[in-house]
Design a protein around this motif. Structure first.
Motif, mmCIF file in Angstrom:
data_model
loop_
_atom_site.group_PDB
_atom_site.id
_atom_site.type_symbol
_atom_site.label_atom_id
_atom_site.label_comp_id
_atom_site.label_asym_id
_atom_site.label_seq_id
_atom_site.Cartn_x
_atom_site.Cartn_y
_atom_site.Cartn_z
ATOM 1 N N UNK A 1 2.228 2.046 -1.267
ATOM 2 C CA UNK A 1 2.265 0.606 -1.543
ATOM 3 C C UNK A 1 3.367 0.292 -2.548
ATOM 4 N N UNK B 1 6.653 0.215 -1.007
ATOM 5 C CA UNK B 1 6.929 -1.035 -0.294
ATOM 6 C C UNK B 1 7.381 -2.125 -1.255
ATOM 7 N N UNK B 2 6.733 -2.175 -2.416
ATOM 8 C CA UNK B 2 7.158 -3.180 -3.404
ATOM 9 C C UNK B 2 8.612 -2.953 -3.780
ATOM 10 N N UNK C 1 10.576 5.314 4.566
ATOM 11 C CA UNK C 1 9.995 5.750 5.827
ATOM 12 C C UNK C 1 9.468 7.168 5.712
ATOM 13 N N UNK D 1 6.302 7.281 3.524
ATOM 14 C CA UNK D 1 5.099 6.841 4.235
ATOM 15 C C UNK D 1 4.628 7.916 5.208
ATOM 16 N N UNK E 1 14.286 -10.805 3.391
ATOM 17 C CA UNK E 1 13.364 -11.601 2.574
ATOM 18 C C UNK E 1 14.140 -12.720 1.905
ATOM 19 N N UNK F 1 8.400 -13.327 0.739
ATOM 20 C CA UNK F 1 8.195 -12.125 -0.038
ATOM 21 C C UNK F 1 6.744 -11.975 -0.454
ATOM 22 N N UNK G 1 4.484 -11.075 2.454
ATOM 23 C CA UNK G 1 4.503 -9.698 2.910
ATOM 24 C C UNK G 1 3.797 -8.811 1.890
ATOM 25 N N UNK G 2 3.899 -9.156 0.618
ATOM 26 C CA UNK G 2 3.130 -8.412 -0.376
ATOM 27 C C UNK G 2 1.642 -8.522 -0.074
ATOM 28 N N UNK H 1 0.790 -6.303 2.800
ATOM 29 C CA UNK H 1 0.739 -4.887 2.414
ATOM 30 C C UNK H 1 -0.572 -4.557 1.723
ATOM 31 N N UNK H 2 -0.988 -5.469 0.878
ATOM 32 C CA UNK H 2 -2.209 -5.170 0.128
ATOM 33 C C UNK H 2 -3.405 -5.145 1.065
ATOM 34 N N UNK I 1 -3.249 -1.906 2.821
ATOM 35 C CA UNK I 1 -3.580 -0.863 1.848
ATOM 36 C C UNK I 1 -5.088 -0.754 1.671
ATOM 37 N N UNK J 1 -6.702 0.777 4.757
ATOM 38 C CA UNK J 1 -6.532 2.228 4.843
ATOM 39 C C UNK J 1 -7.487 2.930 3.896
ATOM 40 N N UNK J 2 -7.577 2.417 2.680
ATOM 41 C CA UNK J 2 -8.478 3.073 1.727
ATOM 42 C C UNK J 2 -9.922 2.941 2.178
ATOM 43 N N UNK K 1 -0.485 2.574 9.074
ATOM 44 C CA UNK K 1 0.653 2.964 8.242
ATOM 45 C C UNK K 1 1.955 2.856 9.029
ATOM 46 N N UNK K 2 1.944 3.348 10.264
ATOM 47 C CA UNK K 2 3.188 3.325 11.044
ATOM 48 C C UNK K 2 3.602 1.893 11.336
ATOM 49 N N UNK L 1 2.675 -1.060 9.891
ATOM 50 C CA UNK L 1 2.931 -2.044 8.833
ATOM 51 C C UNK L 1 3.656 -1.482 7.620
ATOM 52 N N UNK L 2 3.299 -0.252 7.203
ATOM 53 C CA UNK L 2 4.048 0.320 6.093
ATOM 54 C C UNK L 2 5.445 0.728 6.557
ATOM 55 N N UNK L 3 5.498 1.307 7.750
ATOM 56 C CA UNK L 3 6.799 1.770 8.226
ATOM 57 C C UNK L 3 7.477 0.710 9.096
ATOM 58 N N UNK L 4 6.849 -0.459 9.176
ATOM 59 C CA UNK L 4 7.472 -1.630 9.807
ATOM 60 C C UNK L 4 7.755 -1.473 11.291
#
Ligand code: HEM
Ligand code: CU
Lengths: 592, 205, 103
Positions: free
Chosen positions: B79, B82-83, B182, B185, C1, C7, C10-11, C14-15, C18, C21-22, C56-57, C59-62
């Protein structure tokens, strides 16, 4: 539209950057070719030693004791040393010749040119790719001189004998560790190479070069590099696990209560079949990594000599793609007799028979295109025909092997050895030869000698069949592979045939020196090559000079207007139209 | 300047647009990730193969606290990565570097906890070739899989620091940071499989 | 962005990912303490891990935001290779059970 100038960077001037740690894909391609050339002659001489031993088991080969005192006392090869030579022969040939020459060497040199780029996107990775591979070769060769010599386990390194150490024979300790290290290093080199090949094809194509306008060879390297990316990534951890079994006392591939040479092994819990699964998961894609570039080269070489396009560009590409996909689903056909679960035999037999379909389609496209064509006979086209012949002959024995019930009898006999030497060994070698005769004028600016080339072809062609056809009979007669001598009664009558093969092998081997002579002589004293000796259309023949300048197209990038197979075009100014020619054609063959 | 550095706009003038509309560098990272997935998958399959074949596979783990903390740290570091990337894309260099270094710190913390756990297990008598609980292959597969992952984490931390510093110095741009992200992650993603397969399935009840 | 708002959103995304996933990871830890038998537990773990990985793939890895071609290329190639690897299991079960499947 005009050719677009690219940002110019100066060619390197220092000796090291120019010739040793060069970042130029053309130099790296030549380095790979040189490595393969050294490797193929080493491998060939090893095969001579093996063949001589098989024909005349107690013959002393003078001087061999210098290579290994214990392996060849007085020049007579011991059974163990025979197996060590065999393992090195196969490993050198499969990895350092059949993978490096058609894929890494020609691919490096010509893929960027054929897509119309000035270089690959990651020249440093490219340089590392070669040097890492080179280190792998050095590590492998070093095993000749360390301890009791190289491993005797065969290029497949079947567990448990490959994993228990020195107790299973000479070279099974350090020899195996060096082997596995060399192969793991080799994998890294090829992964770096594949990364570059794929990104070159996807991202570096010049203006107008759509995917469908890529020539066959570029497609073949692209498809091969995708296989390489995933296959070598699996072999590498397998080799590392094998090394751990040796140096860290793990038992990944050794079951418990195993007695070898009267000693119970201090291992438990592992599985010998696990090694085979991991190895063949790589191994079968690997055989297609060796052959698909050859298919591409042969198609690429044939088209200009046919003066008309192959029956179908797309079906050819789809078939090569289908081979790549299916190659991941058939690996179990190497394990029919391994003790693998019998249901799996059935499961793997089916895709194995299915994979013959794309292979057949590829062959049919070549045959159909040849039918009625006025083929120009020259060294490249002869070797291309030789490739097709070998591929068919070797492929046909594949049909038999693909059926578990027949394979029970044929497995691990000379029949299999005949199969893969024809379909992979000789066919891929002929692909390399075709490529060499075809591209030499571009790489060195000189022609190779045609007469010598044709003599080389006929000797190799006849020789290869003399060597490898009898293997099938030997196999059917029950001659098991990897036997160092034929002492059993039922094998005695086969000895004359073995002697015939040995003579053929030595003679065919000697014929290869004609090629070597031709290569070296033409490099320095050959006839200067015309700009486009084969009247071919693809981009490598549009570079301003032979060899191409440092940035390939001389400070600009070409623009592409056509398919690579505009031959026999009606109404055009010549009977062919270059990919870079802006000429409008009325009845072209453009599929794209 | 080589093609790899060309921006997407730069491409269109001279050559075909890249196949998947991403620069070659990013494509290369995706290809590496594909290959590396195959590598990890092969290791995990080998582990599963041996585990399934053994009726007396040990299940020695008593506590999940450590691995839970490690998981939270690693996912959180994704995370923060990403920030950092977002900040870089928005042009806020200082913030981007800060988040990148926080990510690297997360990686270091993860590695330290991991090594502490390893040392604890080694203390209990677990080795690559033996352990006090059962099949010797337990130690072999545990150490090789988590070791391979730890190697990736270490490489990732080094990459983050190097790229972070060079980004700060202007040698690398936000794209390079994103590409490093990438990879980071992906290291996290592998852990998502390692945790249930290597830890949770070997939990003693 | 371009804008601060994009911005921020998208934060926010991500949260959310996140936390998801947890949460899935936490669910795995809970399942680990249940009394399911081996194959049942393995199936649940794998499904959950795959969902985690997909989040993860994508959204984290876009990958979701990239060209669809890239998505298919990566997913199909990786998926196929990993799928093809699974065949070895049959032999592993057989070592234990005498039959090529789980009992
Ligand atoms: C027509 C399609 C093909 C079929 C159906 C086929 C089938 C088989 C089968 C069933 C075996 C295992 C035999 C045994 O060990 O008992 C085998 C071995 C082998 N095949 Fe093929 N094959 C085909 C094409 C190819 C091609 C194109 C290549 C290489 C370019 C190749 C290379 C090999 C090699 C190297 C081995 C032996 C490996 C070893 O045991 O050392 N085959 N083939
Ligand atoms: Cu095969």
């Amino acid at each position: 539209m005009h050719d677009v100038p690219v940002h110019h960077h100066a060619p390197p001037t220092s000796f090291l950057r120019k010739h040793v740690f060069s970042l130029d894909h053309k130099v790296i391609g030549k380095q790979y070719y040189g490595l393969a050339l050294i490797a193929v002659f080493v491998g060939m001489i090893l095969s001579w030693l093996m063949r001589i031993h098989l024909g005349w088991t107690n013959l002393a080969i003078p001087g061999l004791q210098l290579l290994s005192k214990s392996g060849a006392p007085g020049g007579i090869i011991t059974p163990e040393y025979y197996l060590q030579l065999m393992t090195m022969h196969a490993t050198i040939m499969v990895f350092f010749v059949l993978t490096t020459a058609p894929f890494a060497a020609f691919g490096n040199y010509f893929l960027p040119i054929q897509v119309g780029a000035e270089d690959m996107p990651f020249p440093h990775f490219n340089m590392m790719s070669f040097w890492v591979t080179f280190i792998g070769f050095v590590v492998l060769m070093s095993s000749f001189f360390v301890g009791d010599g190289p491993t005797l386990g065969g290029w497949t390194q079947y567990a448990p004998l490959s994993a228990v150490g020195a107790v299973s024979g000479p070279g099974q300790g350090t020899g195996v560790v060096l082997w596995a290290t060399a192969i793991a290093i080799f994998c890294i080199g090829q992964l770096l190479g594949s990364l570059n090949f794929i990104t070159t094809t996807l991202d570096m194509r010049t203006r107008g070069m759509s995917m469908w306008r890529l020539p066959f060879s570029a497609w073949a390297w692209f498809i091969t590099s995708i296989m390489g990316l995933t296959a070598f990534a699996v072999l590498m951890p397998a080799c590392i696990l094998l090394i751990l079994d040796h140096v860290a006392g793990t038992s990944f591939f050794v079951p418990g209560n195993l007695v070898i040479n009267g000693q119970i092994q201090p291992h438990s819990g592992g599985s010998t079949l696990l090694w085979q699964h991991l190895f063949w998961f790589f191994g079968h894609p690997e055989v297609y990594i060796a052959i698909v570039p050859g298919m591409g080269i042969v198609s690429h070489v044939l088209t200009p000599n046919l003066r008309r396009p192959l029956l179908s560009h797309r079906v050819m590409v789809y078939s090569m793609g289908a081979l790549a996909v299916l190659s991941y689903m058939v690996y179990g056909h190497h394990m029919f007799v391994s003790g693998m679960n019998p249901v799996s035999s059935l499961v793997f037999s089916f895709p194995t028979l299915v994979i013959t379909i794309p292979s057949t389609i590829v062959v049919l496209i070549w045959m159909g295109s040849l039918y009625g064509a006025k083929l120009r006979i020259n060294s490249p086209s002869l070797f291309a025909l030789g490739f097709i012949s070998m591929f068919i002959t070797g492929g046909i024995s594949g049909f038999f092997l693909a059926q578990p019930s027949i394979d029970i009898m044929l497995h691990a006999t000379y029949f299999v050895v005949g199969h893969f030497h024809l379909v992979m060994g000789v066919a891929a070698m002929f692909g390399i030869f075709a490529g060499t005769y075809f591209w030499f004028p571009k790489m060195f600016g000189r022609m190779m000698n045609e007469t010598l080339g044709k003599i080389h072809f006929w000797l190799s062609f006849v020789g290869a069949y003399c060597i490898f056809m009898p293997f099938h009979y030997l196999g059917i007669a029950g001659n098991v592979r990897r036997y160092p001598a034929f002492t059993d009664d039922y094998l005695q009558p086969l000895i004359p045939l073995h002697r015939f093969i040995t003579v053929a092998a030595v003679l065919t081997g000697i014929a290869q020196f004609i090629f070597l002579y031709n290569l070296v002589h033409s490099r320095f004293w050959g006839k200067p090559a015309p700009e486009n000796p084969w009247e071919a259309t693809s981009l490598e023949w549009s570079t301003p000079s032979s060899p191409p300048p440092f940035d390939n197209f001389g400070g600009k990038l070409p623009t592409v207007y056509h398919d690579p197979h505009q031959y026999g075009v009606e109404g055009a100014s010549a009977d062919y139209v270059m990919q870079t020619s802006p000429e409008q054609i009325k009845s072209g063959h453009d599929e794209a | 300047m080589s093609h790899a550095d060309l921006t997407l706009e730069g491409y269109s003038a001279a050559i075909m647009p890249p196949a998947f509309s991403i620069p070659a560098k990013k494509m290369a990272m995706w290809l590496f990730i594909i290959a590396d997935s195959a590598t990890f998958a092969a290791c995990l399959v080998a582990y599963g193969y041996l585990r399934v074949a053994d009726a007396h596979w040990p299940r020695p783990f008593h506590s999940i606290t450590n691995v839970a903390i490690m998981t939270v740290i690693l996912v959180t570091s994704s995370l923060t990565m990403l920030f950092g990337i977002d900040a870089a894309k928005a042009g806020d260099k200082a913030k981007a570097v800060r988040w990148t270094m926080i990510t690297a710190a997360g990686g270091i913390l993860f590695a330290l906890l991991h090594i502490r756990e390893w040392l604890g297990l080694i203390d209990e008598g677990m080795r690559l070739f033996q352990n006090p609980w059962g099949s010797a292959l337990f130690g072999a597969s545990f150490f090789s899989i988590t070791g391979l992952h730890l190697l990736h984490v270490t490489g990732g931390v080094i990459a983050l620091i190097v790229v972070g510093i060079r980004y700060k110095g202007g040698r690398y741009n936000s794209d390079d940071l994103e590409i490093t992200g990438l990879y980071w992650h992906f290291v996290d993603l592998v852990w998502m499989f390692v945790v249930p397969l290597v830890y949770l399935l070997n939990l003693s009840h | 962005m371009a804008t601060a708002e994009a911005h921020r959103s998208s934060t926010g995304k991500y949260i959310v990912v996140y936390v998801c996933i947890l949460a899935i990871a936490a669910l795995q830890f809970v399942i680990a303490y249940s009394n399911l038998d081996g194959s049942q537990m393995l199936a649940r773990m794998l499904v959950l891990a795959t969902i985690e990985a997909a989040l993860a793939v994508l959204f984290f890895m876009h990958l979701w935001m990239e060209n669809r071609g890239l998505l298919w290329f990566v997913v199909i190639l990786t998926g196929f290779v990993i799928f093809a690897m699974q065949y070895s299991w049959t032999d592993s079960f057989r070592l234990l059970n005498g039959v090529p499947w789980a009992k």
